[in-house]
Design a protein around this motif. Structure first.
Motif, PDB file in Angstrom:
ATOM      1  N   UNK A   1     -17.219  -8.953  13.799  1.00  0.00           N
ATOM      2  CA  UNK A   1     -18.308  -9.761  14.348  1.00  0.00           C
ATOM      3  C   UNK A   1     -17.722 -11.122  14.691  1.00  0.00           C
ATOM      4  N   UNK A   2     -18.046 -11.648  15.840  1.00  0.00           N
ATOM      5  CA  UNK A   2     -17.560 -12.971  16.232  1.00  0.00           C
ATOM      6  C   UNK A   2     -16.048 -13.025  16.167  1.00  0.00           C
ATOM      7  N   UNK A   3     -15.513 -13.966  15.389  1.00  0.00           N
ATOM      8  CA  UNK A   3     -14.061 -14.104  15.273  1.00  0.00           C
ATOM      9  C   UNK A   3     -13.485 -13.408  14.041  1.00  0.00           C
ATOM     10  N   UNK A   4     -14.302 -12.637  13.316  1.00  0.00           N
ATOM     11  CA  UNK A   4     -13.876 -12.074  12.030  1.00  0.00           C
ATOM     12  C   UNK A   4     -13.812 -10.546  12.037  1.00  0.00           C
ATOM     13  N   UNK A   5     -12.904 -10.053  11.219  1.00  0.00           N
ATOM     14  CA  UNK A   5     -12.778  -8.616  10.951  1.00  0.00           C
ATOM     15  C   UNK A   5     -12.719  -8.446   9.447  1.00  0.00           C
ATOM     16  N   UNK A   6     -13.498  -7.520   8.921  1.00  0.00           N
ATOM     17  CA  UNK A   6     -13.515  -7.238   7.486  1.00  0.00           C
ATOM     18  C   UNK A   6     -13.146  -5.780   7.250  1.00  0.00           C
ATOM     19  N   UNK A   7     -12.131  -5.555   6.432  1.00  0.00           N
ATOM     20  CA  UNK A   7     -11.670  -4.206   6.071  1.00  0.00           C
ATOM     21  C   UNK A   7     -11.829  -3.981   4.582  1.00  0.00           C
ATOM     22  N   UNK A   8     -12.127  -2.738   4.190  1.00  0.00           N
ATOM     23  CA  UNK A   8     -12.070  -2.298   2.795  1.00  0.00           C
ATOM     24  C   UNK A   8     -11.279  -1.008   2.765  1.00  0.00           C
ATOM     25  N   UNK A   9     -10.325  -0.926   1.841  1.00  0.00           N
ATOM     26  CA  UNK A   9      -9.531   0.291   1.718  1.00  0.00           C
ATOM     27  C   UNK A   9      -8.828   0.337   0.374  1.00  0.00           C
ATOM     28  N   UNK A  10      -8.350   1.525   0.023  1.00  0.00           N
ATOM     29  CA  UNK A  10      -7.574   1.745  -1.187  1.00  0.00           C
ATOM     30  C   UNK A  10      -6.151   2.059  -0.769  1.00  0.00           C
ATOM     31  N   UNK A  11      -5.201   1.358  -1.368  1.00  0.00           N
ATOM     32  CA  UNK A  11      -3.795   1.493  -1.021  1.00  0.00           C
ATOM     33  C   UNK A  11      -3.021   2.051  -2.208  1.00  0.00           C
ATOM     34  N   UNK A  12      -2.129   3.015  -1.959  1.00  0.00           N
ATOM     35  CA  UNK A  12      -1.201   3.491  -2.984  1.00  0.00           C
ATOM     36  C   UNK A  12      -0.030   2.525  -3.007  1.00  0.00           C
ATOM     37  N   UNK A  13       0.083   1.764  -4.091  1.00  0.00           N
ATOM     38  CA  UNK A  13       1.053   0.676  -4.161  1.00  0.00           C
ATOM     39  C   UNK A  13       2.147   1.004  -5.180  1.00  0.00           C
ATOM     40  N   UNK A  14       3.400   1.164  -4.705  1.00  0.00           N
ATOM     41  CA  UNK A  14       4.491   1.415  -5.650  1.00  0.00           C
ATOM     42  C   UNK A  14       4.927   0.121  -6.348  1.00  0.00           C
ATOM     43  N   UNK A  15       4.989   0.177  -7.687  1.00  0.00           N
ATOM     44  CA  UNK A  15       5.434  -0.964  -8.485  1.00  0.00           C
ATOM     45  C   UNK A  15       6.318  -0.451  -9.612  1.00  0.00           C
ATOM     46  N   UNK A  16       7.564  -0.869  -9.613  1.00  0.00           N
ATOM     47  CA  UNK A  16       8.503  -0.516 -10.685  1.00  0.00           C
ATOM     48  C   UNK A  16       8.532   0.990 -10.991  1.00  0.00           C
ATOM     49  N   UNK A  17       8.625   1.801  -9.949  1.00  0.00           N
ATOM     50  CA  UNK A  17       8.752   3.237 -10.125  1.00  0.00           C
ATOM     51  C   UNK A  17       7.449   3.988 -10.342  1.00  0.00           C
ATOM     52  N   UNK A  18       6.335   3.283 -10.400  1.00  0.00           N
ATOM     53  CA  UNK A  18       5.024   3.920 -10.550  1.00  0.00           C
ATOM     54  C   UNK A  18       4.196   3.606  -9.315  1.00  0.00           C
ATOM     55  N   UNK A  19       3.170   4.418  -9.050  1.00  0.00           N
ATOM     56  CA  UNK A  19       2.280   4.184  -7.912  1.00  0.00           C
ATOM     57  C   UNK A  19       0.869   3.957  -8.447  1.00  0.00           C
ATOM     58  N   UNK A  20       0.279   2.852  -8.026  1.00  0.00           N
ATOM     59  CA  UNK A  20      -1.073   2.487  -8.442  1.00  0.00           C
ATOM     60  C   UNK A  20      -1.982   2.485  -7.225  1.00  0.00           C
ATOM     61  N   UNK A  21      -3.206   2.957  -7.406  1.00  0.00           N
ATOM     62  CA  UNK A  21      -4.208   2.884  -6.345  1.00  0.00           C
ATOM     63  C   UNK A  21      -5.007   1.604  -6.558  1.00  0.00           C
ATOM     64  N   UNK A  22      -4.902   0.694  -5.588  1.00  0.00           N
ATOM     65  CA  UNK A  22      -5.576  -0.599  -5.682  1.00  0.00           C
ATOM     66  C   UNK A  22      -6.491  -0.784  -4.474  1.00  0.00           C
ATOM     67  N   UNK A  23      -7.554  -1.528  -4.684  1.00  0.00           N
ATOM     68  CA  UNK A  23      -8.528  -1.755  -3.622  1.00  0.00           C
ATOM     69  C   UNK A  23      -8.236  -3.090  -2.932  1.00  0.00           C
ATOM     70  N   UNK A  24      -8.411  -3.086  -1.608  1.00  0.00           N
ATOM     71  CA  UNK A  24      -8.240  -4.291  -0.808  1.00  0.00           C
ATOM     72  C   UNK A  24      -9.555  -4.656  -0.138  1.00  0.00           C
ATOM     73  N   UNK A  25      -9.918  -5.921  -0.255  1.00  0.00           N
ATOM     74  CA  UNK A  25     -11.039  -6.522   0.462  1.00  0.00           C
ATOM     75  C   UNK A  25     -10.380  -7.521   1.412  1.00  0.00           C
ATOM     76  N   UNK A  26     -10.307  -7.157   2.678  1.00  0.00           N
ATOM     77  CA  UNK A  26      -9.405  -7.779   3.641  1.00  0.00           C
ATOM     78  C   UNK A  26     -10.208  -8.464   4.741  1.00  0.00           C
ATOM     79  N   UNK A  27     -10.027  -9.789   4.913  1.00  0.00           N
ATOM     80  CA  UNK A  27     -10.723 -10.570   5.936  1.00  0.00           C
ATOM     81  C   UNK A  27      -9.715 -11.179   6.893  1.00  0.00           C
TER      82      UNK A  27
END
Length: 184
Positions: free
Chosen positions: A126-152
């Motif tokens: 809307x207007x000049x903004x974009x808002x995303x929501x998603x879950x990302x599989x994030x590798x950290x130190x040999x493990x993978x975590x599912x984390x949520x992103x609230x992205x503007x």
């Protein structure tokens, strides 16, 4: 005057009430409609078309910069289908690739998928903004975590966009990603 101590059961209830109030206060979020009249108007298909450079940081909960990175994005659209091919280079020399496949829907809405995105990202512009929501599989130190992103994302001018994303797990804020995009 002697201070009155709460019984353990009442203390627990008082702590739960305080935690609930703090949690609900933290749930207040931006509303897309508040950006509807902001200029310049973001045309996602126009802005994410061609080559863009991006520079960003990941900060932890305390605001400490944990990682710095740059991204070269090659973007293209065929009708309502877009591809954002991202090549990340981190300050430690490591590299990562992510290819987003976007679909433009009605009313300024978008969906997106990438190999490390769980399910589909949901977005709205809307207007000049974009808002995303998603879950990302994030590798950290040999493990993978599912984390949520609230992205503007906010279009600042013809070539510049700013991006702020909050990363969380189980509703607990883990940190933020801050990026600036520059369209060549």
């Amino acid at each position: 005057m002697t201070p009155r101590l709460l019984k353990p059961g009442r203390l627990l209830l008082a702590c739960l009430a305080l935690a609930s109030a703090l949690t609900l206060g933290g749930c207040a979020s931006q509303q897309m409609e508040s950006y509807a009249n902001e200029k310049p108007v973001l045309d996602l298909q126009q802005y994410f078309n061609g080559t863009l450079d991006a520079y960003g940081v990941f900060t932890d909960r305390s605001g400490t910069v944990v990682k710095r990175f740059s991204v070269v994005m090659v973007c293209s659209w065929q009708g309502n289908e877009g591809t954002l091919d991202e090549d990340f280079t981190y300050s430690d020399g490591s590299k990562q690739k992510r290819v987003w496949h976007l679909t433009r829907l009605a009313d300024g809405r978008f969906t997106g998928r990438a190999d490390d995105v769980v399910g589909q990202a949901q977005g709205e512009s809307r207007g000049n903004a974009l808002h995303w929501n998603y879950t990302l599989s994030l590798p950290v130190d040999g493990k993978v975590y599912e984390v949520q992103f609230d992205d503007w994302m906010y279009l600042m001018g013809e070539r510049v966009m700013l991006n702020k994303a909050t990363m969380s797990k189980f509703g607990v804020r883990l940190g933020e990603v801050t990026l600036s995009f520059y369209k060549r």
